[in-house]
Design a protein around this motif. Structure first.
Motif, mmCIF file in Angstrom:
data_model
loop_
_atom_site.group_PDB
_atom_site.id
_atom_site.type_symbol
_atom_site.label_atom_id
_atom_site.label_comp_id
_atom_site.label_asym_id
_atom_site.label_seq_id
_atom_site.Cartn_x
_atom_site.Cartn_y
_atom_site.Cartn_z
ATOM 1 N N ALA A 1 -75.037 46.746 -29.047
ATOM 2 C CA ALA A 1 -76.096 47.651 -28.589
ATOM 3 C C ALA A 1 -77.394 46.873 -28.452
ATOM 4 C CB ALA A 1 -76.264 48.797 -29.576
ATOM 5 N N LEU A 2 -78.162 47.207 -27.418
ATOM 6 C CA LEU A 2 -79.356 46.425 -27.090
ATOM 7 C C LEU A 2 -80.593 46.923 -27.825
ATOM 8 C CD1 LEU A 2 -78.878 45.954 -23.246
ATOM 9 C CD2 LEU A 2 -78.956 44.142 -24.960
ATOM 10 N N GLY A 3 -81.253 46.017 -28.530
ATOM 11 C CA GLY A 3 -82.561 46.307 -29.087
ATOM 12 C C GLY A 3 -83.657 45.955 -28.109
ATOM 13 N N ILE A 4 -83.391 44.946 -27.238
ATOM 14 C CA ILE A 4 -84.388 44.448 -26.276
ATOM 15 C C ILE A 4 -83.713 44.171 -24.937
ATOM 16 C CG2 ILE A 4 -85.849 42.450 -25.693
ATOM 17 C CD1 ILE A 4 -86.539 42.199 -28.646
ATOM 18 N N ALA A 5 -84.358 44.581 -23.870
ATOM 19 C CA ALA A 5 -83.986 44.180 -22.504
ATOM 20 C C ALA A 5 -85.277 43.778 -21.810
ATOM 21 C CB ALA A 5 -83.296 45.326 -21.764
ATOM 22 N N ALA A 6 -85.426 42.491 -21.531
ATOM 23 C CA ALA A 6 -86.712 41.977 -21.054
ATOM 24 C C ALA A 6 -86.543 41.132 -19.795
ATOM 25 C CB ALA A 6 -87.380 41.137 -22.156
ATOM 26 N N ILE A 7 -87.324 41.484 -18.782
ATOM 27 C CA ILE A 7 -87.471 40.600 -17.608
ATOM 28 C C ILE A 7 -88.689 39.744 -17.916
ATOM 29 C CG2 ILE A 7 -87.833 40.481 -15.122
ATOM 30 C CD1 ILE A 7 -86.616 43.274 -14.908
ATOM 31 N N VAL B 1 -83.486 51.183 -26.560
ATOM 32 C CA VAL B 1 -83.663 49.882 -25.916
ATOM 33 C C VAL B 1 -85.140 49.681 -25.585
ATOM 34 C CG1 VAL B 1 -82.972 48.355 -24.036
ATOM 35 C CG2 VAL B 1 -81.366 50.095 -24.875
ATOM 36 N N LYS B 2 -85.729 48.601 -26.091
ATOM 37 C CA LYS B 2 -87.117 48.271 -25.741
ATOM 38 C C LYS B 2 -87.099 47.456 -24.446
ATOM 39 C CE LYS B 2 -91.400 46.188 -27.439
ATOM 40 N NZ LYS B 2 -92.102 45.569 -28.582
ATOM 41 N N THR B 3 -87.674 48.016 -23.391
ATOM 42 C CA THR B 3 -87.679 47.372 -22.078
ATOM 43 C C THR B 3 -89.070 46.843 -21.756
ATOM 44 O OG1 THR B 3 -88.072 49.548 -21.107
ATOM 45 C CG2 THR B 3 -85.797 48.754 -21.141
ATOM 46 N N SER B 4 -89.124 45.718 -21.052
ATOM 47 C CA SER B 4 -90.424 45.151 -20.665
ATOM 48 C C SER B 4 -90.263 44.252 -19.447
ATOM 49 C CB SER B 4 -91.031 44.344 -21.824
ATOM 50 O OG SER B 4 -90.195 43.260 -22.171
ATOM 51 N N TYR C 1 -90.061 52.289 -9.231
ATOM 52 C CA TYR C 1 -88.711 52.524 -9.761
ATOM 53 C C TYR C 1 -88.483 51.738 -11.052
ATOM 54 C CZ TYR C 1 -88.188 54.446 -5.099
ATOM 55 O OH TYR C 1 -88.361 55.190 -3.963
ATOM 56 N N LEU C 2 -89.028 50.541 -11.085
ATOM 57 C CA LEU C 2 -88.961 49.773 -12.326
ATOM 58 C C LEU C 2 -89.688 50.518 -13.443
ATOM 59 C CD1 LEU C 2 -89.640 46.235 -10.796
ATOM 60 C CD2 LEU C 2 -87.510 46.944 -11.905
ATOM 61 N N ASP C 3 -90.845 51.098 -13.098
ATOM 62 C CA ASP C 3 -91.611 51.871 -14.083
ATOM 63 C C ASP C 3 -90.803 53.070 -14.595
ATOM 64 O OD1 ASP C 3 -93.704 50.143 -13.697
ATOM 65 O OD2 ASP C 3 -94.909 51.525 -12.494
ATOM 66 N N GLN C 4 -90.131 53.761 -13.675
ATOM 67 C CA GLN C 4 -89.372 54.952 -14.081
ATOM 68 C C GLN C 4 -88.244 54.615 -15.051
ATOM 69 O OE1 GLN C 4 -88.448 57.912 -10.878
ATOM 70 N NE2 GLN C 4 -89.794 56.635 -9.633
ATOM 71 N N LEU C 5 -87.755 53.365 -14.979
ATOM 72 C CA LEU C 5 -86.702 52.937 -15.912
ATOM 73 C C LEU C 5 -87.276 52.351 -17.196
ATOM 74 C CD1 LEU C 5 -84.058 51.268 -13.551
ATOM 75 C CD2 LEU C 5 -84.055 53.582 -14.514
ATOM 76 N N GLY C 6 -88.605 52.147 -17.239
ATOM 77 C CA GLY C 6 -89.214 51.577 -18.441
ATOM 78 C C GLY C 6 -89.577 50.115 -18.329
ATOM 79 N N GLY D 1 -92.788 41.542 -29.878
ATOM 80 C CA GLY D 1 -93.278 42.689 -30.619
ATOM 81 C C GLY D 1 -92.161 43.357 -31.403
ATOM 82 N N LYS D 2 -92.475 44.491 -32.000
ATOM 83 C CA LYS D 2 -91.480 45.202 -32.810
ATOM 84 C C LYS D 2 -90.477 45.931 -31.914
ATOM 85 C CE LYS D 2 -94.468 45.953 -36.829
ATOM 86 N NZ LYS D 2 -95.102 46.956 -37.726
ATOM 87 N N LEU D 3 -89.313 46.203 -32.483
ATOM 88 C CA LEU D 3 -88.325 47.025 -31.793
ATOM 89 C C LEU D 3 -88.836 48.461 -31.711
ATOM 90 C CD1 LEU D 3 -85.077 45.651 -33.518
ATOM 91 C CD2 LEU D 3 -86.187 44.834 -31.432
#
Length: 877
Positions: free
Chosen positions: A413-419, A452-455, A475-480, A496-498
Motif C-alpha cells: 500500500a502506498l504512503g507516498i506517490a510523488a512526481i 496516499v500522499k500525492t505531490s 486534472y492533475l489537481d483533481q487527483l491530488g 514531509g509527513k505521511l
C-alpha cells in the motif's frame, strides 16, 4: 608549442580563434575520427589551458593512444561551477571560514574568491508540508522561508561579498533544469575583439550535474570540497577514463517512456560495471531521441555508476536550443564550432570511433518498468512487481484512519506517490503523457485513496506554464497532484509527513508501507524514514499506481479501478496515444515560454527579494546559531595511525545517505538532542540537509541514518556502535567523542561500493570531524573517495579477494597503518589474534598525496595563498 594549434574560423563576418584538436592529433600521428567525443572535449581543454600553463603540456601525451593510458592522469579545469543550496551552503561556509583563517594568519581575506563563474541554485530546501490541495504551494513556500531565513540571509551575504557568484532564488526550478534551459551556452566565447571559442565544461555539487551531458556539455558531480578546489582555481586530476560506447538503434514503442529507457540503461550499465568510466551514446537511434529524453538518461549517470553519460552535439541539440529560445547567433556559433573542431556527431564515422567497451541497445525493446525497492538499478517488469511483496505474506493488514475513512492496508500500500526530481519533471513528453492520463482517469471517475500522499514538484516553471495552457494541470489537481513547489522535494527526503492518521500508526507499528516516485534515488530510508519499499517510475505510472493505491498489482493485466458504471478500468484504457501527446507538445510547448520565464528569474520570488542584504569582508558568525557556525577546518589534527579502533564495520552498498542523511532529524538522536538543548523545538528541526552549515549538527548526524546496519551492533539499526573503551553499546557520535578525548583515532571497515549515491561532502567532513583517520573498503564510489582524500581521510582498498570477513577482522582489533607508496601495511591486533595484510592506498590523482599530507585541500590552499601573499609582500620591500 600549443600556439601552433591555434586556428580560426569566420562566422557572420567575425573571426573566432579556437584550439584545433585534429591538428594536434595529426601532428602526433593520431586520427581524430577514432577518438570518442567526450575525450575530444578533454583534449581541447588540456590543449587550451597548457598554452597558459606550460606545466600542463606533459599531459597532452596521455591523449595519444588514449585507451592505453588509463594509469596516467589528465587535468580537468572546468569553465564554471554550479551549486545547489544543500551542498552549496557548506561550500560557501568553507570559503567564509577560509577568509577568517587568512585574516587570522595576517593575510588579505579578499584573496579568497571564486576564480570562475559560480551559480548557486536554491532548489533543495522546499518540503512537502502540505500536499493534495490548491493551498499547498503557497503554504510550503511560506514554511520554507520560515525555516531557512538564516541560510538565505547567508546566501545573500555571500552573493554581495564574493566575486563571480550568482544566486538563483528559490522556487524558480531545479538546478539541472535551470542549467539545461538557461545557464549553459554549450560553446563559450571570450570577450576579446577576436574572441576565443571553446566548449562549456563544468562541475557541480550535485551528483546529477551529469544531466548537462545531454546537451553535449561535459560535466559531472563532485563533492562540495572538490567544487571548492575548482572555484579556487585548482585543477583536478583523474586517470584517463575508459569510455563505454552505447550504440542505440531503433525507436521506442509508444507505450514506453524516457524513464523506462533510463531505468533499463541503469540496469544494463550497472551490470557492465561502468563505475568511474565515461559512457558515450551514439548510433542511428540518436536521431529518435529528443534532448529531453537524453537529459533523463544523462541525469541517471550516478545511478549506473558512470562519471558521465555523454551525448555529442547534433541536430537535436540545436533543436533544443531553439525550443528554449537561445539566440540565433549563439545557435549558429554552437553548430559552426562543433563542426569545425570535430565535436559534431558524425554517424558515418561510428565504425571508425574506438571505445574501451561496447554495449548495444535496440530502443524497440524498451518496456514499461519500475526500479526498486532499494536501488535504482534493480529493474522490475510491471507484471513481476507483485512478486516482490510475497515476502510479507504472513503479515496481517494494518488499520489506518485518515480523512474520516478507515482503510485496511496490506504491504505494498502506498504512503507516498510523488512526481518529483530533475530526472522526469521537465520532460514535456512524459509530463504531458501524465497529464493526459490524469484527464482520462478523471473522466472515468477514478480517485486516489485518501491514505496516499500525492505531490507534484516540477523542475521548471515552464512546465507549469504549458500544463496550465493545455488545461492538463486541472486534472492533475483533481487527483491530488497539485504543485507543491519547484524543487527536489521527495527525491531528497523532503517528503514531509505521511497523511494524518497514517503517520502516527506507521510510526508506532513500523508497518511496511511503500512509495512510488518519478525520482532517481530510492535508497532505504531516503524518501521518508517510515517508508520501507520505494520504487522509481515514470510520472504516468506514478499516477496509475496512486489510483490503484498499491504496488501489489499487475498493472498490465489487473484493473486499476472501476468507472462510474462499475466497469473495470485498465492502464491501457488510460494511456494516451503518441498522436495525442505530440499534438499537445506542438500546440503548447513554445520557445516564448522559456524566454519569458528566464527573463524574470531573478525577480519571480518576492519573499527572496524582500530579504535584506549585508556586505562585509568576513561573515559575522552568530554564536547562538544552529544553522551556521565557523567550522574547525584548520585546527591541528592527530596524524598518528597507530592504535586505531573500529568505529563502524559496514557491509556493501553503503551510500552517502547512510553516512550523512539529508532528511528527517529524530528527537532522540544526538543531533535532535543538540537542537533541543539549544532551544529548537522538534517542529522547527528542519532537515539535516538544511543544517549543513553547522558542523555541530552534522557531526552528530554522521552515520546516524536509521537504516544503517553497523555489524558491531547487529541487533540494532541506526547510528549505534560498540565502544571498545567501555565495551558497551552507545551512539556512534558519543563513542567518537570518547575516543577523541582519549586521543584515539578510528577507522571504518566497509564492503563494496562504499560512498555510492549523492556527491555529499558531509559524508567525508562528518567522519573526519568524528576522528576517523582511514576507511578500509572493498571498493569506493568515485566522488566519495575524492572527498575523503580532500578532507585528509585515508581511503584504503582491500586487495582483490580480501574482505574484512575473509581476513577474520571482527572489529575489536587495534589497527596500525603504515603507508608504503601505492600500498599500505595494516596490522590488526586483538588479545587472541594478529592479522597482517596489505591494502591499496587510493591516491588516484597526483595531487592526492599533497592534500592528505596537508590534512585536506582547504589547509593546502590556505598555505599556498599565504605563501603567495608573503612572496608578494617580500618583493615589494
Amino acid at each position: 608549442m600549443t600556439e601552433t594549434y591555434r586556428n580560426q574560423f569566420t562566422l557572420a563576418g567575425k573571426n573566432y580563434y579556437y584550439y584545433d584538436i585534429a591538428a594536434y592529433l595529426q601532428h602526433e600521428e593520431q586520427e581524430i575520427e577514432a577518438m570518442p567525443y567526450a575525450i575530444r572535449v578533454l583534449l581541447e581543454l588540456t590543449l587550451r589551458h597548457s598554452s597558459k600553463q606550460p606545466a600542463l603540456k606533459k599531459y597532452l601525451a596521455v591523449f595519444n593512444n588514449w585507451d592505453e593510458q588509463h594509469t596516467n592522469d589528465v587535468p580537468y579545469k572546468p569553465e564554471r561551477v554550479i551549486l545547489q543550496d544543500f551542498t552549496g551552503v557548506p561550500a560557501l561556509v568553507d570559503l567564509a571560514a577560509m577568509r577568517e583563517e587568512v585574516q587570522n594568519q595576517g593575510g588579505d581575506p579578499t584573496a579568497i574568491n571564486p576564480d570562475v563563474p559560480v551559480h548557486l541554485v536554491i532548489d533543495h530546501s522546499v518540503q512537502v508540508d502540505l500536499a493534495g490541495n490548491q493551498d499547498a504551494f503557497e503554504y510550503n513556500i511560506k514554511q520554507e522561508f520560515k525555516r531557512n531565513r538564516e541560510r538565505y540571509l547567508f546566501l545573500k551575504w555571500a552573493q554581495a561579498s564574493f566575486k563571480n557568484l550568482t544566486v538563483i532564488p528559490p522556487d524558480t526550478g531545479i538546478i539541472h533544469q535551470v542549467n539545461l534551459e538557461y545557464l549553459s551556452p554549450v560553446i563559450r566565447r571570450s570577450k576579446a575583439a577576436e574572441p576565443l571559442a571553446f566548449p562549456d565544461t563544468l562541475v557541480g555539487t550535485d551528483s546529477h550535474t551529469t544531466m548537462i551531458n545531454a546537451l553535449g556539455v561535459l560535466g559531472w558531480g563532485v563533492g562540495g570540497i572538490e567544487a571548492e578546489a575548482s572555484m579556487l582555481g585548482q585543477e583536478s586530476y583523474f586517470p584517463m577514463p575508459q569510455v563505454v560506447g552505447v550504440r542505440l538503434t531503433g525507436k521506442m514503442p509508444a507505450t514506453a517512456t524516457a524513464t523506462d529507457l533510463a531505468l533499463t540503461l541503469t540496469h544494463i550499465l550497472r551490470k557492465q560495471n561502468v563505475v568511474g568510466k565515461f559512457v558515450e551514446f551514439y548510433g542511428p537511434g540518436l536521431k529518435n531521441l529528443p534532448l529531453a529524453n537524453r537529459a533523463t538518461i544523462a541525469n541517471m549517470a550516478p545511478e549506473y555508476g558512470a562519471t558521465c553519460g555523454y551525448f555529442p552535439i547534433d541536430q537535436q541539440t540545436l533543436s533544443y536550443l531553439r525550443l528554449t529560445d537561445r539566440s540565433a547567433e549563439q545557435i549558429k556559433l554552437v553548430e559552426k564550432y562543433a563542426k569545425v573542431n570535430h565535436l559534431w556527431y558524425q554517424e558515418d564515422e561510428d565504425n571508425l570511433r574506438h571505445y574501451s567497451e561496447n554495449v548495444e541497445l535496440d530502443l524497440v525493446t524498451i518496456t514499461s518498468s519500475v526500479a526498486g525497492p532499494k536501488r535504482p538499478q534493480d529493474l522490475v517488469e510491471l507484471s513481476q512487481l507483485p512478486q516482490n511483496f510475497k515476502k510479507y505474506a504472513e503479515l496481517k493488514n494494518c488499520q489506518v484512519k485518515t480523512a474520516g475513512q478507515t482503510f485496511s492496508l496490506k504491504p505494498g500500500a502506498l504512503g507516498i506517490a510523488a512526481i518529483t526530481s530533475c530526472t522526469n519533471t521537465s520532460n514535456p513528453e512524459i509530463l504531458i503523457t501524465a497529464g493526459l492520463l490524469a484527464e482520462k482517469a478523471v473522466a472515468a471517475g477514478l480517485k486516489i485513496p485518501a491514505y496516499v500522499k500525492t505531490s507534484f514538484a516540477p523542475g521548471s516553471r515552464v512546465v507549469a506554464d504549458y500544463l496550465q495552457a493545455a488545461r492538463l494541470q486541472t486534472y492533475l489537481d483533481q487527483l491530488g497532484f497539485n504543485i507543491v513547489g519547484y524543487g527536489c522535494t521527495t527525491c531528497i527526503g523532503n517528503s514531509g509527513k505521511l497523511q494524518p492518521g497514517v503517520q502516527e500508526i506507521i510510526n508506532q507499528t513500523n508497518y511496511p508501507l511503500a512509495a512510488i516516485e518519478s525520482g532517481n534515488r530510492n535508497f532505504e530510508g531516503r524518501v521518508n524514514p517510515l517508508i520501507k519499499d520505494t520504487y522509481l517510475a515514470s510520472p504516468p505510472l506514478v499516477i496509475a499506481y496512486a489510483l490503484a493505491g498499491t504496488l501489489d498489482i499487475d498493472l498490465l493485466h489487473q484493473p486499476i479501478g472501476q468507472d462510474q458504471q462499475g466497469k473495470a478500468v485498465y492502464l491501457s484504457d488510460l494511456w494516451p496515444t503518441t498522436a495525442e501527446v505530440s499534438q499537445v507538445i506542438h500546440q503548447y510547448v513554445k520557445p516564448q515560454l522559456f524566454s519569458a520565464n528566464y527573463q524574470n528569474i531573478f525577480s519571480q520570488n518576492a519573499a527572496w527579494n524582500a530579504l535584506p542584504v549585508t556586505e562585509s569582508v568576513t561573515y559575522p558568525w552568530q554564536a547562538a546559531s544552529t544553522y551556521l557556525a565557523l567550522p574547525p577546518l584548520f585546527a591541528s589534527r592527530q596524524t598518528d595511525l597507530t592504535g586505531l579502533r573500529v568505529l563502524s564495520k559496514l557491509g556493501d552498498s553503503i551510500t552517502t545517505d547512510h553516512i550523512s542523511p539529508a532528511g528527517f532529524i529524530g528527537q532522540t538522536t544526538p543531533a535532535g538532542k543538540y537542537l533541543q538543548e539549544h532551544g529548537v523545538q522538534p517542529a522547527d528541526f528542519n532537515s539535516y540537509g538544511s543544517r549543513r552549515g553547522n558542523h555541530e549538527v552534522m557531526m552528530r548526524g554522521t552515520l546516524a541514518n536509521i537504516r544503517l546496519q553497523n555489524q558491531l551492533t547487529p541487533e540494532k539499526q541506526g547510528g549505534f556502535t560498540r565502544s571498545w573503551l567501555t565495551n558497551k553499546e552507545t551512539t556512534i557520535y558519543e563513542a567518537a567523542m570518547d575516543y577523541k578525548q582519549h586521543n584515539i583515532g578510528t577507522i571504518i571497515l566497509a564492503g563494496k561500493d562504499y560512498g555510492m549515491g549523492s556527491s555529499r561532502d558531509w559524508a567525508a567532513k562528518g567522519v573526519e570531524l568524528l576522528g576517523v583517520k582511514a576507511v578500509i573498503a572493498e571498493s569506493f564510489e568515485r566522488i566519495h573517495r575524492s572527498n575523503l582524500v580532500m578532507m585528509g581521510v585515508l581511503p584504503l582498498q582491500f586487495m582483490a579477494g580480501d574482505t574484512a570477513d575473509t581476513l577474520g577482522l571482527q572489529g575489536d582489533e587495534k589497527f596500525t597503518i603504515k603507508l608504503t607508496g601505492k600500498t599500505a601495511k595494516v596490522l590488526a591486533e586483538s588479545p587472541d589474534r594478529q592479522v597482517d595484510f596489505t591494502v591499496r592506498a587510493r591516491f588516484d590523482a597526483p595531487i592526492d598525496k599533497e592534500y592528505f599530507k596537508a590534512s585536506g585541500i582547504l589547509p593546502y590552499v590556505i598555505a599556498r595563498k599565504m605563501a603567495k601573499q608573503n612572496e608578494s609582500e617580500g618583493s615589494d620591500d
